[in-house]
Design a protein around this motif. Structure first.
Motif, short mmCIF file in Angstrom:
data_model
loop_
_atom_site.label_atom_id
_atom_site.label_comp_id
_atom_site.label_asym_id
_atom_site.label_seq_id
_atom_site.Cartn_x
_atom_site.Cartn_y
_atom_site.Cartn_z
N ASN A 10 6.90 7.41 6.83
CA ASN A 10 7.75 7.24 8.01
C ASN A 10 7.25 6.05 8.82
O ASN A 10 6.15 5.55 8.62
CB ASN A 10 7.90 8.52 8.84
N PHE A 11 8.11 5.61 9.74
CA PHE A 11 7.84 4.32 10.39
C PHE A 11 6.60 4.34 11.27
O PHE A 11 5.97 3.32 11.48
CB PHE A 11 9.07 3.88 11.20
N SER A 12 6.22 5.53 11.76
CA SER A 12 5.01 5.61 12.60
C SER A 12 3.79 5.16 11.82
O SER A 12 2.85 4.58 12.37
CB SER A 12 4.81 7.04 13.11
N GLY A 13 3.77 5.42 10.50
CA GLY A 13 2.65 4.99 9.67
C GLY A 13 2.85 3.59 9.12
O GLY A 13 1.92 2.78 9.08
N LEU A 14 4.07 3.29 8.70
CA LEU A 14 4.34 1.98 8.10
C LEU A 14 4.07 0.85 9.09
O LEU A 14 3.54 -0.20 8.71
CB LEU A 14 5.80 1.92 7.61
N GLN A 15 4.40 1.05 10.37
CA GLN A 15 4.19 -0.01 11.36
C GLN A 15 2.74 -0.46 11.40
O GLN A 15 2.44 -1.63 11.62
CB GLN A 15 4.64 0.45 12.76
N LEU A 16 1.81 0.47 11.15
CA LEU A 16 0.39 0.15 11.19
C LEU A 16 -0.04 -0.70 9.99
O LEU A 16 -1.12 -1.29 10.00
CB LEU A 16 -0.43 1.44 11.23
N LEU A 17 0.80 -0.74 8.95
CA LEU A 17 0.48 -1.52 7.75
C LEU A 17 1.30 -2.80 7.63
O LEU A 17 1.19 -3.52 6.63
CB LEU A 17 0.72 -0.64 6.50
N LEU A 18 2.12 -3.10 8.63
CA LEU A 18 3.00 -4.27 8.53
C LEU A 18 2.22 -5.58 8.44
O LEU A 18 2.56 -6.46 7.65
CB LEU A 18 3.97 -4.32 9.73
N ASP A 19 1.16 -5.71 9.25
CA ASP A 19 0.40 -6.97 9.22
C ASP A 19 -0.31 -7.19 7.89
O ASP A 19 -0.23 -8.29 7.33
CB ASP A 19 -0.56 -7.03 10.40
N PRO A 20 -1.00 -6.18 7.32
CA PRO A 20 -1.58 -6.42 6.00
C PRO A 20 -0.53 -6.67 4.92
O PRO A 20 -0.76 -7.44 3.98
CB PRO A 20 -2.38 -5.15 5.71
N LEU A 21 0.66 -6.06 5.04
CA LEU A 21 1.73 -6.34 4.08
C LEU A 21 2.18 -7.80 4.20
O LEU A 21 2.40 -8.49 3.20
CB LEU A 21 2.92 -5.41 4.32
N LYS A 22 2.29 -8.27 5.43
CA LYS A 22 2.69 -9.67 5.68
C LYS A 22 1.63 -10.63 5.14
O LYS A 22 1.95 -11.67 4.54
CB LYS A 22 2.87 -9.87 7.19
N GLU A 23 0.37 -10.28 5.38
CA GLU A 23 -0.75 -11.12 4.91
C GLU A 23 -0.74 -11.19 3.38
O GLU A 23 -0.96 -12.25 2.79
CB GLU A 23 -2.08 -10.52 5.41
N ALA A 24 -0.47 -10.04 2.74
CA ALA A 24 -0.39 -10.01 1.27
C ALA A 24 0.75 -10.90 0.78
O ALA A 24 0.60 -11.63 -0.21
CB ALA A 24 -0.20 -8.57 0.79
N GLU A 25 1.86 -10.84 1.48
CA GLU A 25 3.02 -11.68 1.11
C GLU A 25 2.66 -13.16 1.18
O GLU A 25 2.98 -13.95 0.29
CB GLU A 25 4.19 -11.38 2.04
N LYS A 26 1.96 -13.54 2.26
CA LYS A 26 1.54 -14.95 2.43
C LYS A 26 0.64 -15.40 1.28
O LYS A 26 0.71 -16.53 0.83
CB LYS A 26 0.77 -15.12 3.75
N LYS A 27 -0.26 -14.51 0.83
CA LYS A 27 -1.23 -14.88 -0.21
C LYS A 27 -0.66 -14.71 -1.62
O LYS A 27 -1.35 -14.99 -2.60
CB LYS A 27 -2.49 -14.01 -0.07
N GLY A 28 0.57 -14.18 -1.70
CA GLY A 28 1.17 -13.98 -3.02
C GLY A 28 0.66 -12.74 -3.74
O GLY A 28 0.79 -12.62 -4.96
N VAL A 29 0.08 -11.81 -2.99
CA VAL A 29 -0.41 -10.56 -3.58
C VAL A 29 0.77 -9.60 -3.74
O VAL A 29 1.44 -9.27 -2.77
CB VAL A 29 -1.50 -9.92 -2.69
N LYS A 30 1.02 -9.17 -4.98
CA LYS A 30 2.18 -8.32 -5.24
C LYS A 30 1.81 -6.84 -5.17
O LYS A 30 0.67 -6.47 -5.41
CB LYS A 30 2.77 -8.64 -6.61
N GLY A 31 2.81 -6.02 -4.83
CA GLY A 31 2.57 -4.60 -4.73
C GLY A 31 3.76 -3.78 -5.19
O GLY A 31 4.90 -4.26 -5.21
N LYS A 32 3.49 -2.54 -5.60
CA LYS A 32 4.54 -1.58 -5.94
C LYS A 32 4.34 -0.34 -5.08
O LYS A 32 3.20 0.10 -4.89
CB LYS A 32 4.44 -1.18 -7.41
#
Length: 937
Positions: A39-61
């Motif tokens: 749920n969004f209460s948890g996902l919001q806390l991971l948005l910055d690391p997800l963005k950082e991974a996107e910048k570095k080209g780190v893929k995830g599933k």
């Protein structure tokens, strides 16, 4: 091959799963998650690391599920915005559940796998009781191969998340919503409601105050923490025959009456309103507006009511309230307020005889879950804004520099990126000026975000109209940009986002603005706070506000920032981006919190919040959460009055201070602040209005504020007030204010003379009341025995003499690392030399872990000496070893206090002159304090 690392991860003050996930996402080459719920209460806390991974080209599933319909649509849509993440959903059918909670991180030649109980929700990642096992091992490990194989299997049988899937899932959830909550069934007997922690504490304290004949008390707690419920519980306990409940605004009255009717259904009392529209006088419990009751006072007898409650008690200093309070003679009067600050400058504490039954500040409210948690994101402002050379008080210049279109786009980008809780965005934006607020509203409207500007000059009817529109889920108004009117008093419970668009120049204002969004509201689980941090030279004040302590030093602040404010309780999350963090840390390092310049700035900022009036009294500093600590001003000039006289160059104060006896008297009283035991000041408070006091009367007075007290400590307090334990230097020049004769403590002629002058008396009473109320806030009503030490409280060496009833000259309690009073041994330990001074000797005093400490005796101690034996065989010999620890002896040329970490027992010893002892602590050091002691920043 065995795993190279295994670890259990639990959510505690020291660690939580969120910290581990963020670290792993920042370091890995790929990641794979499989969780039942997002749920969004948890996902919001991971948005910055997800963005950082996107910048570095780190893929995830990521695989999640529709199990129990907990996963929300907003989370699926948000994950879909990241180009580097593939998302699938396992659609649960029939009897098949989906319970996986697995986080897999791939590195160059190894894997980290975390499997346990945590889904992606704020409470699962931060505060719930969760067990997650971390295993790090080489990629050819059979366990890894099994996990990856199972993950691939789940991935292949799960559905792709595309627009079509999201629409179908959203429609399904909406259809469920029409028949009630789609995933939550709670067994609840609504008639059986019990008090929360705050309410219990308040009720106990009110009961004790009444038991000792007190007739008035004040409760201070944030909006939305349940003060009305608390008052109803207290009324239920005390059974008044007749009650008068007075409020400032009619809309509050209906809710208050409903609360009382719900909690007192079988008490055999009748309820009614006394307002402009309702005149129900002949009932037992009357709920009245101040406007109406003040006009019909004389229709009631003076002693008509047993219990009088004043809601929003900070209004009670006004003339209308005074007429009511002066007329009625109830058995008990309770005042309730979110803030004791009053705009007319009068003292609310005095109205309630300085009896504060309870005070709950922001950190306590978060800890007791009286308000919702907040997710704070400190965001470095755009480069185009330079505030480094501007005075923050130059509002016109600050406004001019903030009014940049590029900044508006940046703010909108961040608002959209971080999102909000709930379906409709409901935002309060705090601006630098009316001009700035109007500009923001205009620019947001141009970009299609429905906004208005509200400020102090707007009519109440206009404010109410826009507030209702913002609160409505069906109105398109999403943003209110404002300057000052929402700092205190105005309440919009459903606010789900607060944005700070101006430089912070006051921790008080910051906390007030933050507090606007923390009220509990149906369908709201957290508040999003976006703070746009510029390069102005007071950015570090944000850290003071967030740290939640009025009493701070440079080191504790730096550790708080470096650890993401780990001391913040519950699901609250504080995150600053790297640039803001480094900027604030550098400012703190370069700032001297003890310099006259800093103290003056702090004082002037506080004065501004005091409507520009000189804060003559220490009690003024108790009005606001986040106020400066006036003890620092006292330390500088020996009395608060002398500090104000020096800063203000105030003639009337200088004239008062010409009386040397008065100045020495207030210096003497001020030197005891902040109180570490309350007995002396309670005795003095009684003596202000009485000629003398006996041990028994003193005992009764002390029991009004604490649960228990021993007679020897009261007798010791009498001796201390009689100056029995002062050395000759201390006695020289100090007026004798009290004298002990025939089992009683009397006022001296000197003290009587001072009290005859009303101005002198006011300032003496101010010091006494401040000391007592601050003590109650910090030590509550607990009894700490002898020695009178509270765990993790700050102490100086000489305090140990006072608090252990030492009956020799107290000033001898200085200098050595080990001081003793009978069987009580006090170990005062410096972990390092002065800050910024190179350590030339290796200190042997250190924490082995949070439960054990290594200590080295002074150089001449042998194992065969009595003192040596007492240390190494302390338990067998009945010796109590009390440990007091500080990180640095001095910071910025100011001696630091010690922290009491409790008693310990020797479990191992070696060596002679000195002896090195390993001590097992009776109380494990709390994680946040342990980090502060051991972490270097």
């Amino acid at each position: 091959m065995k795993p190279v690392e295994k670890k259990l991860i639990v959510n505690s003050e020291m660690e939580n799963l969120l910290i581990e996930l963020i670290k792993s996402m920042n370091e890995c080459q790929r990641f794979y998650f499989s969780v039942a719920f997002i749920n969004f209460s948890g996902l919001q806390l991971l948005l910055d690391p997800l963005k950082e991974a996107e910048k570095k080209g780190v893929k995830g599933k990521i695989i999640t599920s529709t199990y129990l319909n907990f996963t929300d649509v907003k989370s699926l849509e948000k994950i879909g915005e990241f180009r580097n993440v593939n998302l699938k959903v396992f659609v649960t059918e029939k009897e098949i559940g989906f319970h996986t909670k697995a986080y897999i991180f791939e590195y160059i030649d190894s894997y980290k796998i975390i499997i346990g109980s945590s889904n992606i929700t704020q409470s699962a990642l931060k505060s719930n009781i969760e067990w997650n096992v971390k295993i790090v091992t080489k990629e050819d490990n059979q366990f890894i191969q099994d996990v990856l194989k199972e993950y691939d299997y789940l991935w292949n049988i799960s559905e792709d998340v595309n627009l079509d899937f999201i629409k179908r899932y959203e429609s399904f959830l909406e259809s469920l919503g029409k028949i009630g909550n789609p995933h939550q069934i709670i067994y609840e007997n609504k008639k059986y409601i019990v008090p929360n922690k705050m309410q219990k504490r308040a009720i106990e304290n009110l009961e004790r105050l009444r038991g000792f004949g007190e007739k008035k008390a004040l409760v201070i707690a944030a909006t939305g923490t349940g003060k009305t419920y608390m008052s109803a519980f207290d009324v239920k306990n005390s059974h008044p025959k007749k009650l008068l409940f007075i409020v400032h605004r009619e809309e509050i009255l209906k809710k208050a009456k409903e609360t009382f009717e719900m909690l007192l259904p079988n008490e055999g009392v009748t309820f009614g309103f006394l307002t402009g529209n309702h005149k129900q006088r002949n009932v037992d419990y009357i709920f009245a507006t101040i406007q109406t009751i003040s006009k019909c006072l004389h229709e009631f007898k003076k002693n008509e009511f047993d219990y009088l409650i004043i809601d929003e008690a900070h209004h009670a200093t006004s003339q209308t309230y005074q007429s009511v309070l002066n007329y009625f003679e109830p058995k008990f009067t309770l005042g309730m307020t979110a803030t004791p600050e009053r705009s007319d400058g009068n003292n609310v504490f005095d109205l309630f005889d300085n009896n504060v039954a309870l005070e709950v500040r922001l950190h306590e409210a978060l800890e007791d879950e009286l308000v919702i948690p907040f997710h704070y994101f400190g965001i470095t402002d755009i480069e185009g804004i330079d505030l480094s050379d501007v005075n923050i008080d130059d509002i016109a210049e600050v406004t001019k520099r903030l009014k940049i279109n590029e900044r508006v786009d940046f703010i909108i980008e961040k608002i959209n990126f971080y999102g909000h809780d709930g379906n409709k965005r409901k935002v309060l934006g705090f601006c630098a000026s009316v001009d700035h607020a109007q500009y923001m509203a205009n620019e947001f409207n141009k970009r299609g975000y429905k906004s208005v500007c509200l400020h102090g000059n707007d009519l109440p009817v206009i404010r109410e109209r826009y507030i209702k529109r913002l609160e409505s889920d069906y109105d398109d108004l999403e943003f209110i940009f404002t300057v000052d009117i929402f700092n205190e008093g105005m309440d919009i419970p459903s606010i789900n986002t607060v944005i700070m668009l101006r430089p912070t120049n006051s921790p008080i204002v910051f906390i007030q603005q933050l507090g606007r969004g923390l009220r509990k509201h149906a369908g709201k689980t957290f508040l999003t706070v976006l703070d746009f941090i510029g390069n102005h030279n007071k950015a570090f004040l944000i850290a003071l506000a967030l740290n939640g302590s009025r009493y701070y030093d440079k080191e504790s602040l730096k550790v708080a920032i470096a650890t993401g404010f780990a001391n913040i309780p519950g699901c609250t999350h504080i995150q600053m981006d790297k640039i803001s963090q480094e900027r604030i840390l550098a400012q703190i390092e370069n700032e001297n919190f003890n310099s006259m310049k800093y103290l003056k700035d702090e004082y002037y900022e506080f004065k501004k919040l005091n409507q520009g009036r000189i804060p003559y009294y220490l009690m003024d500093y108790l009005k606001y959460d986040g106020a400066p600590d006036p003890i620092k001003f006292i330390d500088r000039e020996k009395s608060y009055l002398r500090f104000v006289a020096k800063v203000e160059k105030e003639e009337s104060l200088n004239k008062l201070l010409l009386n040397n006896i008065f100045e020495e008297a207030i210096k003497e009283l001020s030197s005891k602040l902040p109180l570490k035991r309350i007995y002396e000041f309670v005795i003095i408070r009684y003596l202000i209005g009485n000629e003398d006091i006996t041990i028994e009367t003193a005992r009764q007075e002390v029991l009004k504020v604490v649960k228990d007290v021993d007679d020897d400590s009261i007798f010791h307090a009498f001796e201390c007030l009689n100056q029995n334990y002062y050395d000759n230097v201390q006695k020289k020049g100090k007026p004798k204010l009290f004298q002990y004769n025939d089992g009683k403590l009397d006022k001296s002629q000197t003290f009587k003379g001072l009290l005859e002058n009303n101005d002198y008396k006011k300032y003496i009473e101010d010091i006494i009341n401040y000391g007592i109320i601050r003590y109650e806030m910090e030590f509550k009503s607990d009894y700490y025995g002898v020695p009178h030490f509270k765990l993790y409280e700050q102490y100086q060496m000489i305090d140990a003499a006072l608090l252990s009833n030492y009956r020799k000259i107290h000033s001898s309690f200085r200098g050595s690392g080990l001081l003793a009073n009978g069987n009580e041994y006090f170990l005062f330990i410096d972990l390092h030399k002065e800050k910024n001074i190179k350590e030339s000797i290796k200190y042997k005093d250190k924490f082995i872990n949070s439960q054990e400490f290594q200590w080295q005796s002074v150089n001449n101690t042998t194992q065969k000496s009595e003192r040596g034996k007492n240390i190494i065989f302390n338990k067998q010999r009945g010796i109590n070893l009390h440990l007091f620890i500080r990180k640095y002896r001095e910071i910025d040329r100011k001696t630091q206090p010690f922290i009491y970490i409790g008693k310990g027992n020797s479990i191992h010893y070696e060596g002679e002159k000195p002896i090195t002892v390993r001590i097992e602590l009776e109380n494990e050091v709390p994680p946040n304090l342990y980090i502060e002691f051991t972490k270097k920043v």
